[in-house]
Design a protein around this motif. Structure first.
Motif, PDB file in Angstrom:
ATOM      1  N   ASP A 121      42.551  30.862  29.827  1.00 35.45           N
ATOM      2  CA  ASP A 121      42.603  32.066  30.538  1.00 35.45           C
ATOM      3  C   ASP A 121      43.049  33.163  30.439  1.00 35.45           C
ATOM      4  O   ASP A 121      42.497  34.302  30.528  1.00 35.45           O
ATOM      5  CB  ASP A 121      43.293  31.471  32.048  1.00 35.45           C
ATOM      6  CG  ASP A 121      42.979  32.572  33.288  1.00 35.45           C
ATOM      7  OD1 ASP A 121      41.805  32.765  33.449  1.00 35.45           O
ATOM      8  OD2 ASP A 121      43.843  33.059  33.727  1.00 35.45           O
ATOM      9  N   ARG A 125      41.431  36.978  29.679  1.00 36.15           N
ATOM     10  CA  ARG A 125      41.739  38.285  30.635  1.00 36.15           C
ATOM     11  C   ARG A 125      41.927  39.401  29.486  1.00 36.15           C
ATOM     12  O   ARG A 125      41.839  40.410  29.894  1.00 36.15           O
ATOM     13  CB  ARG A 125      42.942  37.887  31.152  1.00 36.15           C
ATOM     14  CG  ARG A 125      42.607  37.817  32.869  1.00 36.15           C
ATOM     15  CD  ARG A 125      43.539  37.679  33.860  1.00 36.15           C
ATOM     16  NE  ARG A 125      44.799  36.943  33.497  1.00 36.15           N
ATOM     17  CZ  ARG A 125      45.784  37.336  33.822  1.00 36.15           C
ATOM     18  NH1 ARG A 125      46.220  38.459  34.078  1.00 36.15           N
ATOM     19  NH2 ARG A 125      46.778  36.435  33.506  1.00 36.15           N
ATOM     20  N   VAL A 561      36.445  37.755  33.486  1.00 37.20           N
ATOM     21  CA  VAL A 561      37.882  37.888  33.941  1.00 37.20           C
ATOM     22  C   VAL A 561      38.457  39.201  33.448  1.00 37.20           C
ATOM     23  O   VAL A 561      39.429  39.560  34.048  1.00 37.20           O
ATOM     24  CB  VAL A 561      38.581  36.460  33.859  1.00 37.20           C
ATOM     25  CG1 VAL A 561      38.313  35.439  34.669  1.00 37.20           C
ATOM     26  CG2 VAL A 561      38.934  36.267  32.242  1.00 37.20           C
ATOM     27  N   MET A 562      38.061  39.438  32.201  1.00 32.73           N
ATOM     28  CA  MET A 562      38.622  40.760  31.689  1.00 32.73           C
ATOM     29  C   MET A 562      38.180  42.011  32.672  1.00 32.73           C
ATOM     30  O   MET A 562      38.909  42.993  33.048  1.00 32.73           O
ATOM     31  CB  MET A 562      38.465  41.038  30.559  1.00 32.73           C
ATOM     32  CG  MET A 562      38.617  42.079  29.603  1.00 32.73           C
ATOM     33  SD  MET A 562      37.999  42.402  28.178  1.00 32.73           S
ATOM     34  CE  MET A 562      36.396  42.972  28.357  1.00 32.73           C
ATOM     35  N   ASP A 564      36.872  41.775  35.484  1.00 34.51           N
ATOM     36  CA  ASP A 564      36.847  41.491  36.876  1.00 34.51           C
ATOM     37  C   ASP A 564      35.384  41.823  37.702  1.00 34.51           C
ATOM     38  O   ASP A 564      35.631  42.430  38.667  1.00 34.51           O
ATOM     39  CB  ASP A 564      37.848  41.965  37.539  1.00 34.51           C
ATOM     40  CG  ASP A 564      38.364  41.209  39.100  1.00 34.51           C
ATOM     41  OD1 ASP A 564      37.966  40.317  39.060  1.00 34.51           O
ATOM     42  OD2 ASP A 564      38.856  41.930  39.874  1.00 34.51           O
TER      43      ASP A 564
ATOM     44  N   PHE B 514      41.007  47.953  33.281  1.00 27.78           N
ATOM     45  CA  PHE B 514      40.818  47.146  32.180  1.00 27.78           C
ATOM     46  C   PHE B 514      41.160  47.787  30.909  1.00 27.78           C
ATOM     47  O   PHE B 514      41.475  47.277  29.983  1.00 27.78           O
ATOM     48  CB  PHE B 514      39.359  46.324  32.265  1.00 27.78           C
ATOM     49  CG  PHE B 514      38.221  47.397  32.353  1.00 27.78           C
ATOM     50  CD1 PHE B 514      37.837  47.667  33.441  1.00 27.78           C
ATOM     51  CD2 PHE B 514      37.771  47.411  31.033  1.00 27.78           C
ATOM     52  CE1 PHE B 514      36.729  48.702  33.214  1.00 27.78           C
ATOM     53  CE2 PHE B 514      36.480  48.230  30.902  1.00 27.78           C
ATOM     54  CZ  PHE B 514      36.064  48.804  32.166  1.00 27.78           C
TER      55      PHE B 514
END
Lengths: 589, 589
Positions: A121, A125, A561-562, A564, B514
């Protein structure tokens, strides 16, 4: 330019040169008055040296560098006293005379090493840090080289790369589409292509003759381990060809890729295996042929001896695991548990060991005489030291698939699935249709545009389930890396196909009218194939999942997930699109 | 294989060979007992001959072939008695001995000829037939060759092609996004990328060093003539570079493409022009330099002579059209009407002819003495036979843009915009920001990630509108074929940029967190460029629109009229996506 060379290219011949390098600080080591810094970029590592006796302030500055800082240095190339033969630049080091910090770095959340301490995870990210690791970067380099080679090969064979649109129409046949609301056409949606199948067929109608495209495709499916909502296909189509022409063209491409990317020369033609044979002997339409362990049907041998499980079975089949007679009870119990898992669904497993003296000891000895067990041994072609594993069931196809899983697991346990060995084959003669319990109708096994075998066309009227297709899959090491078919080019045959698939003529016209109409204006015979790029690359890279050959993959919930993403939209955006969110109660969380 | 060769490859050396051909019937001509059929495929045309004396039935069959039927023939290659030097296969013909109809064709809705009788709408609905025309097909062949050459060039320079995702997050800064509802994440949406800008910057943070991608991008804009909702970008980024490095790399690529695809050797470095200069002398940030006709400012010469239009103007500028003094009153009136069209918006136009004897006759003679007009002539560097055209206005920039349109129109009328001549330049030193009347704030002229010129960074606090950027556009023949910039790699500077653009820190974090977070972990200096593939190809192909270098383009309402997309979805699909259609009254039709 911030550098005169990269961190991977200086050699002993460069000693004495003044150079300028830039890169990331991999490691800082202080040894007495000396400070050594490993400077890293995509191309390699170079050792920098700072000496307090030469320049105390500069050395002090070097001592304060942190991991992953970005720096620029100038200095002179010197021969190392203790060389490092494991590094291409290991003969030299840089005696630094100036140091400039281009950008500092916070301490990264995991180490930038081949064996990182970052969990999945965290790595996802901070994927931009994960990609700094050699182990991941080299997969992307391989992917680049692979697409270059594919294009070079296909270009040399007269194929044109033609871009097909990404905003197309939705075709509910097949998997679920991702859709895109159209602001300019209120209430209407585009779909993202699941593949450019119909468009490449239109390109054949348009006389493009040989088409390819390395192209993103989209499927809104519930994600399994090795699926991504967006994936990349090497999509190809040719006109005026028969199955043999397509197979030989793309077998040639596969051999070219093996040679260029893995240094593996495959000189023999790939094995061809009918779908029926593959299912019978391997329980799979993508058999892993790195090892044999073929199924043996044992109904004749084992039925009718009072063992009710077998006596009531529709299918009994076994595999022979060479040299595995030494498996302990514990190991065998674990195998039984393995096949009984809900994903596999077997009821149980029977085993039989061939002892050193040739006698057979089985888990069902009380039902079988040694004589019968010797018959079993003979049928299985088993020798002293071998282990026979047997499954049975009341659904032949299901039981074969269970036995397939057992075979693969045994292959894994016995080390027979070497990632550096490649077994390639074509599976051919697929059935045209398969019965869908869910839909209560025949579904196209490949897709509705697949041409039936000429000799089976009469069966379309009498026994469509028996019709075989001009369809073929390329399988490597148990992975379907590509597949295709000869297509229908006749609008009447295409209409009949839709009818068998349960389309009304109106529905067929509504969804595929553009294609059937196109076929009325001189469609040539054509066929093609699509390779899954992600699978090919992971196969060549020896990866267990396609994820690490994709720069920015999505997780099992389809999230990046990076970034979002996905995320909520502004109300203004929804308004412009004439949409309202309407989440059903059951979906809320 | 349905053929032994294609329809483009048989030559005099093949005479006597037995061959098998397949293709489309282009034309059937009956001449006495002979029937000639032109057989066409992507590679060319070959003449087939049928002779009633050899085989009456076969010739009768040939007589019944229709346009665009797909046939296969076998026959012998023979030397033609009357050769056709305009066809590569014009020395030979095929004496056919067997004919097989592979597919009949209805009469196509337009002729498959270079000059077709099909109108635009018909051509697009039957695009698969339109693509059979040489004129269209060769654009796609050029596009294929162009992408092959781009990849070859960039690969040789160490660039890696890395695929970035198509399903990303929505970023309302910039144009409108196309969005994709996520079924697995109810109420949330992906966006399709307007460009992989932030992702390629993350690839630089990840140390990929040199990235490129030929990639589909998406913008949901109201379509103008030369825009498509999906378009293709050659997207590039490099680390450890300054502006000069990026410019020289991609100027090298442009020269390579000109040479390989057009046979044009460009040996001189491309001209560099500042944005301010381009606006002052050409009224455009993408000046067409195939011809000069630079603006001359005439405030000093023409103001204060009692002509109130000029006396009240903030800007007066003229162009000198060489040798155009012969323009009639009617032509000049038409030019005046041209600049007064609402799209251009000039109030009027003043002209002055230089007569053979050197006297100047203007449309405002009553306000100006011959002495002043001679000053005008001198300022304009005009000679006998030249025509001077003058515009004025109360907004300098707007008037320059009007004068730019007039200049381009005059260039067109005087034949100075030759499609086979190429004038390439770099426009540099763009302003960092431009004021948006609509938003009431500064907007990024390129995008918010552009690096300001180092020497202008102090102005960010005092006079942001005066800040220039490390940004550059490549312009060919008045078309911006590509552009890029050095990017910000410092999270503090990036945060300041968002502040100037009116983002709250929270909003900046939400949308671009990010990227700013990534910059904290050792971001290298980097910069890049993106070329518009569609524009490049249409430039090389000499097309007026990008449409005909795209296989399946959309019309001005964003529709694919062939696929009839977009379209309504099934209720089941909407349900699964947790969406309801809510069309505002004003949108209904």
């Amino acid at each position: 330019m911030y550098r005169s060379e990269t961190c991977g290219e200086l050699r002993i011949a460069d000693v004495g040169r003044e150079v300028k390098l830039a890169g990331w600080v991999q490691r800082v080591r202080k040894m007495g008055g000396m400070t050594f810094v490993d400077l890293r970029d995509r191309y390699g590592l170079t050792q920098l040296v700072f000496n307090v006796e030469n320049d105390a302030a500069l050395t002090e500055a070097a001592n304060h560098l942190g991991r992953e800082w970005v720096v620029q240095v100038t200095g002179k190339v010197a021969e190392r006293t203790s060389k490092n033969p494991n590094m291409p630049t290991g003969d030299i080091e840089i005696i630094v005379d100036s140091l400039r910090v281009l950008n500092a770095s916070e301490v990264p959340p995991f180490t930038i090493e081949d064996d990182t301490d970052g969990g999945d995870d965290l790595r996802m990210r901070f994927r931009y840090l994960d990609l700094r690791r050699n182990a991941v970067r080299k997969n992307l380099e391989l992917r680049h080289r692979m697409t270059m080679e594919v294009r070079r090969y296909l270009d040399s064979k007269g194929f044109l790369e033609i871009e097909t649109p990404m905003l197309v129409g939705s075709t509910p046949e097949g998997a679920r589409d991702f859709v895109v609301p159209s602001r300019m056409n209120p209430g209407q949606f585009y779909a993202l292509p699941q593949s450019p199948q119909t468009l490449k067929q239109l390109l054949m109608v348009s006389g493009m003759d040989r088409y390819f495209q390395i192209v993103k495709c989209f499927r809104d499916e519930d994600l399994r381990a090795d699926r991504q909502p967006e994936f990349t296909q090497i999509d190809c189509e040719m006109s005026f060809v028969e199955q043999e022409d397509v197979i030989s063209t793309f077998e040639g491409m596969a051999k070219h890729l093996f040679k260029e990317l893995r240094g593996v020369e495959l000189t023999e033609p790939f094995l061809r295996m009918s779908w029926a044979y593959a299912m019978k002997y391997y329980g799979s339409d993508k058999p892993d042929l790195r090892f044999d362990m073929r199924f043996v049907e044992l109904m004749d041998v084992l039925k009718g001896h009072g063992f009710s499980v077998f006596d009531n079975a529709q299918y009994i089949g076994g595999i022979c695991a060479k040299g595995a007679a030494g498996y302990t009870r514990k190991q065998l119990d674990a195998l039984t548990e393995y096949v009984k898992r809900p994903q596999i669904g077997a009821k149980g497993m029977v085993y039989a060991r061939v002892e050193a003296d040739g006698t057979v000891k089985s888990s069902v000895d009380k039902f079988y005489s040694q004589e019968t067990l010797q018959e079993l041994r003979k049928a299985m072609n088993a020798e002293p030291g071998d282990l026979i594993l047997i499954l049975s069931g009341d659904d032949t196809m299901k039981t074969r698939k269970q036995l397939c899983e057992l075979r693969l697991e045994m292959g894994r346990q016995l080390g027979l699935r070497d990632k550096n060995k490649f077994a390639c084959l074509w599976v051919v003669d697929f059935p045209m249709f398969e019965w869908s319990e869910e839909e209560g109708r025949l579904m196209a096994m490949h897709h509705p545009f697949t041409h039936p075998k000429d000799e089976d066309i009469p069966l379309l009227d009498t026994d469509p389930a028996a019709v075989r297709a001009d369809a073929y899959d390329m399988v490597v090491n148990g992975v379907e890396v590509g597949g295709g078919s000869i297509r229908i080019h006749d609008s009447a045959l295409q209409a009949k196909m839709f009818e068998i698939l349960g389309f009304t003529p109106e529905k067929a016209q509504e969804q595929f009218g553009f294609l059937m109409n196109a076929f009325k204006y001189g469609a040539p015979p054509h066929g093609g194939l699509a390779y899954g790029l992600d699978r090919w690359v992971s196969l060549f890279a020896g990866l267990d999942s396609i994820r690490d050959c994709i720069a920015f993959p999505k997780n099992n919930s389809g999230r990046d997930v990076m970034l979002d993403a996905p995320a909520a939209l502004d109300d203004k955006q929804l308004d412009e699109l004439n949409l309202k969110i309407d989440i059903r109660e059951s979906e809320k969380h």
